[in-house]
Design a protein around this motif. Structure first.
Motif, PDB file in Angstrom:
ATOM      1  N   GLY A 276       0.801  -1.221   0.000  1.00 34.70           N
ATOM      2  CA  GLY A 276       0.000   0.000   0.000  1.00 34.70           C
ATOM      3  C   GLY A 276       0.836   1.275   0.000  1.00 34.70           C
ATOM      4  N   GLY A 277       2.149   1.135  -0.122  1.00 35.73           N
ATOM      5  CA  GLY A 277       3.021   2.302  -0.254  1.00 35.73           C
ATOM      6  C   GLY A 277       3.893   2.605   0.933  1.00 35.73           C
ATOM      7  N   ALA A 278       3.746   1.881   2.045  1.00 39.52           N
ATOM      8  CA  ALA A 278       4.611   2.114   3.204  1.00 39.52           C
ATOM      9  C   ALA A 278       6.011   1.578   2.923  1.00 39.52           C
ATOM     10  CB  ALA A 278       4.028   1.448   4.435  1.00 39.52           C
ATOM     11  N   GLU A 279       6.998   2.141   3.609  1.00 41.28           N
ATOM     12  CA  GLU A 279       8.395   1.722   3.445  1.00 41.28           C
ATOM     13  C   GLU A 279       8.958   1.277   4.795  1.00 41.28           C
ATOM     14  OE1 GLU A 279      12.775   3.648   2.305  1.00 41.28           O
ATOM     15  OE2 GLU A 279      10.937   4.839   2.079  1.00 41.28           O
ATOM     16  N   VAL A 280       9.624   0.139   4.810  1.00 41.31           N
ATOM     17  CA  VAL A 280      10.263  -0.333   6.033  1.00 41.31           C
ATOM     18  C   VAL A 280      11.483   0.541   6.311  1.00 41.31           C
ATOM     19  CG1 VAL A 280      11.504  -2.236   7.136  1.00 41.31           C
ATOM     20  CG2 VAL A 280       9.450  -2.697   5.775  1.00 41.31           C
ATOM     21  N   VAL A 281      11.507   1.157   7.501  1.00 34.10           N
ATOM     22  CA  VAL A 281      12.617   2.054   7.863  1.00 34.10           C
ATOM     23  C   VAL A 281      13.330   1.597   9.132  1.00 34.10           C
ATOM     24  CG1 VAL A 281      11.604   4.064   6.720  1.00 34.10           C
ATOM     25  CG2 VAL A 281      11.073   3.607   9.135  1.00 34.10           C
ATOM     26  N   GLY A 282      12.871   0.506   9.715  1.00 32.20           N
ATOM     27  CA  GLY A 282      13.529   0.037  10.923  1.00 32.20           C
ATOM     28  C   GLY A 282      12.808  -1.126  11.555  1.00 32.20           C
ATOM     29  N   HIS A 283      13.170  -1.386  12.794  1.00 30.04           N
ATOM     30  CA  HIS A 283      12.668  -2.550  13.510  1.00 30.04           C
ATOM     31  C   HIS A 283      12.566  -2.218  14.989  1.00 30.04           C
ATOM     32  CE1 HIS A 283      13.584  -4.766   9.818  1.00 30.04           C
ATOM     33  NE2 HIS A 283      14.695  -4.030   9.808  1.00 30.04           N
ATOM     34  N   LYS A 284      11.848  -3.049  15.709  1.00 30.03           N
ATOM     35  CA  LYS A 284      11.794  -2.916  17.153  1.00 30.03           C
ATOM     36  C   LYS A 284      12.073  -4.267  17.784  1.00 30.03           C
ATOM     37  CE  LYS A 284       8.358  -3.477  19.730  1.00 30.03           C
ATOM     38  NZ  LYS A 284       7.187  -3.291  20.625  1.00 30.03           N
ATOM     39  N   VAL A 285      12.781  -4.216  18.892  1.00 29.55           N
ATOM     40  CA  VAL A 285      12.919  -5.381  19.739  1.00 29.55           C
ATOM     41  C   VAL A 285      12.119  -5.068  20.995  1.00 29.55           C
ATOM     42  CG1 VAL A 285      14.478  -6.977  20.878  1.00 29.55           C
ATOM     43  CG2 VAL A 285      15.246  -5.738  18.841  1.00 29.55           C
ATOM     44  N   GLY A 286      11.217  -5.956  21.341  1.00 30.94           N
ATOM     45  CA  GLY A 286      10.361  -5.721  22.487  1.00 30.94           C
ATOM     46  C   GLY A 286      10.537  -6.772  23.558  1.00 30.94           C
ATOM     47  N   LEU A 287       9.962  -6.499  24.717  1.00 29.25           N
ATOM     48  CA  LEU A 287       9.962  -7.444  25.840  1.00 29.25           C
ATOM     49  C   LEU A 287      11.391  -7.803  26.248  1.00 29.25           C
ATOM     50  CD1 LEU A 287       7.085  -9.725  24.510  1.00 29.25           C
ATOM     51  CD2 LEU A 287       6.911  -7.789  26.088  1.00 29.25           C
ATOM     52  N   THR A 288      12.245  -6.792  26.283  1.00 31.42           N
ATOM     53  CA  THR A 288      13.656  -7.022  26.616  1.00 31.42           C
ATOM     54  C   THR A 288      13.969  -6.749  28.075  1.00 31.42           C
ATOM     55  OG1 THR A 288      14.134  -4.776  25.818  1.00 31.42           O
ATOM     56  CG2 THR A 288      14.518  -6.591  24.287  1.00 31.42           C
ATOM     57  N   SER A 289      13.001  -6.267  28.831  1.00 29.73           N
ATOM     58  CA  SER A 289      13.229  -6.025  30.252  1.00 29.73           C
ATOM     59  C   SER A 289      12.316  -6.927  31.073  1.00 29.73           C
ATOM     60  CB  SER A 289      12.965  -4.562  30.612  1.00 29.73           C
ATOM     61  OG  SER A 289      11.576  -4.268  30.511  1.00 29.73           O
ATOM     62  N   SER A 290      12.742  -7.249  32.274  1.00 22.50           N
ATOM     63  CA  SER A 290      11.912  -8.084  33.140  1.00 22.50           C
ATOM     64  C   SER A 290      10.608  -7.374  33.480  1.00 22.50           C
ATOM     65  CB  SER A 290      12.670  -8.453  34.417  1.00 22.50           C
ATOM     66  OG  SER A 290      13.053  -7.287  35.133  1.00 22.50           O
ATOM     67  N   ALA A 291      10.627  -6.030  33.552  1.00 25.21           N
ATOM     68  CA  ALA A 291       9.411  -5.278  33.860  1.00 25.21           C
ATOM     69  C   ALA A 291       8.348  -5.495  32.797  1.00 25.21           C
ATOM     70  CB  ALA A 291       9.729  -3.790  33.999  1.00 25.21           C
TER      71      ALA A 291
END
Length: 261
Positions: A53-68
Motif C-alpha cells: 500500500g506504499g509504506a516503506e520499512v525504515v527500521g525494527h523494534k525489539v520488544g519485551l527485553t526487560s523483566s518489567a
C-alpha cells in the motif's frame, strides 16, 4: 485451510483491526495450532500488505527485553517487529489517538545503523554497525482485546507496535556506557517511570545482537533505526496526554496524543 491461507486470513484480520481500531479476540485462544513461526509469518504478511500500500520499512523494534515488560505482559522472551515510515516521527510529534485501541507508552533507547548487518552477526560486528544512539518514545498498542496476549499474539500483531517518536541522534562513541544511561518518563509533567539501560538484557546493545541472531531476523540495513526495548513497564496513554522521555547524555523527546481515543 492451507498454511498460507491460514496465515493470510489472520494477517487480514489484524490489518482490519488496526485500520478500524477495533480489537479482536486473542489469536492464541482461537487458533491453538498457532506456532511462533506461524506468528512471524503472520507479521510478515501484515507488513507486506502495508508495503504493497506504499509504506516503506525504515527500521525494527525489539520488544519485551526487560523483566518489567515481560512480567507486565506475562511472557518470557523478547520479540521483534517492523517499523514503517508511517510509524516513525520526530521530536514534538502529535499522534492521533483516533487510530489507537488501548495505547501505552514506553521510554526507550534506539540505535541507528551505519552499515548493513548480516544474519548471525557477532557481538563485535553488531557494535561496529551502530552509528548513533537516540532517546525514543514508543507507543505500543494491541489489536488483541484487553491486552490478553501471549508471545504468539503480540508477535503476529507486529510486536504490538504503533508509533515511535525519536529524539536527536548522538554518536555511539559520545553516548557513554549505555548500561548506565538513566531514563525518565514524564506524562503531563509528572514522573511516571524511570529506569536504566541495563534493564534491557543487561546491555541495550544485546537487544540488537539478539535480533541479528534470530532465524526470522529481517535484513538490517544501514540507515535503519532499531528500538531496543523499554526500561520500565508500559504506561497507559489517553487523548491530550503529553509525554516526555529524558536520558542522561542523550537529551529528550516529546510527543502529544491528540484526537479522541
Amino acid at each position: 485451510m492451507s498454511g498460507a491461507v491460514y496465515v493470510a486470513s489472520i494477517a487480514q484480520e489484524l490489518a482490519d483491526a488496526a485500520r478500524d481500531a477495533v480489537p479482536v479476540a486473542p489469536l492464541s485462544e482461537r487458533f491453538p495450532q498457532l506456532t511462533l513461526d506461524d506468528a512471524y509469518a503472520v507479521q510478515a504478511a501484515l507488513v507486506a500488505g502495508w508495503t504493497a500500500g506504499g509504506a516503506e520499512v525504515v527500521g525494527h523494534k525489539v520488544g519485551l527485553t526487560s523483566s518489567a515488560m515481560q512480567q507486565q505482559l506475562g511472557v518470557d522472551s523478547p520479540d521483534s517487529g517492523v517499523l514503517t515510515d508511517r510509524m516513525v516521527f520526530g521530536d514534538g510529534a502529535v499522534l492521533d489517538a483516533g487510530g489507537l485501541v488501548a495505547p501505552r507508552v514506553e521510554a526507550e533507547l534506539a540505535v541507528v545503523l551505519g552499515r548493513d548487518l548480516a544474519p548471525g552477526a557477532s557481538r563485535d560486528e553488531v557494535v561496529a554497525a551502530v552509528d548513533s544512539v537516540v532517546i525514543a518514545l514508543e507507543v505500543i498498542d494491541s489489536r488483541i482485546r484487553d491486552w490478553r496476549i501471549s508471545l504468539l499474539d503480540t508477535v503476529a500483531d507486529n510486536a504490538s507496535s504503533a508509533a515511535a517518536v525519536l529524539g536527536w541522534p548522538v554518536p555511539l562513541g559520545e553516548a557513554g556506557d549505555l548500561r548506565t544511561v538513566g531514563i525518565t518518563l514524564h506524562r503531563n509533567g509528572v514522573v511516571v517511570a524511570t529506569g536504566a539501560g541495563a534493564a534491557i538484557l543487561g546491555n541495550p546493545l544485546y537487544a540488537l545482537v539478539w535480533l541479528a541472531g534470530q532465524e526470522h531476523a529481517p535484513p538490517l540495513r544501514a540507515g535503519q533505526v532499531v528500538l531496543l526495548g523499554a526500561v520500565h513497564a508500559a504506561v497507559p496513554l489517553g487523548a491530550g496526554d503529553v509525554v516526555t522521555a529524558t536520558a542522561s547524555g542523550l537529551g529528550s523527546v516529546t510527543a502529544t496524543i491528540g484526537g479522541r481515543p
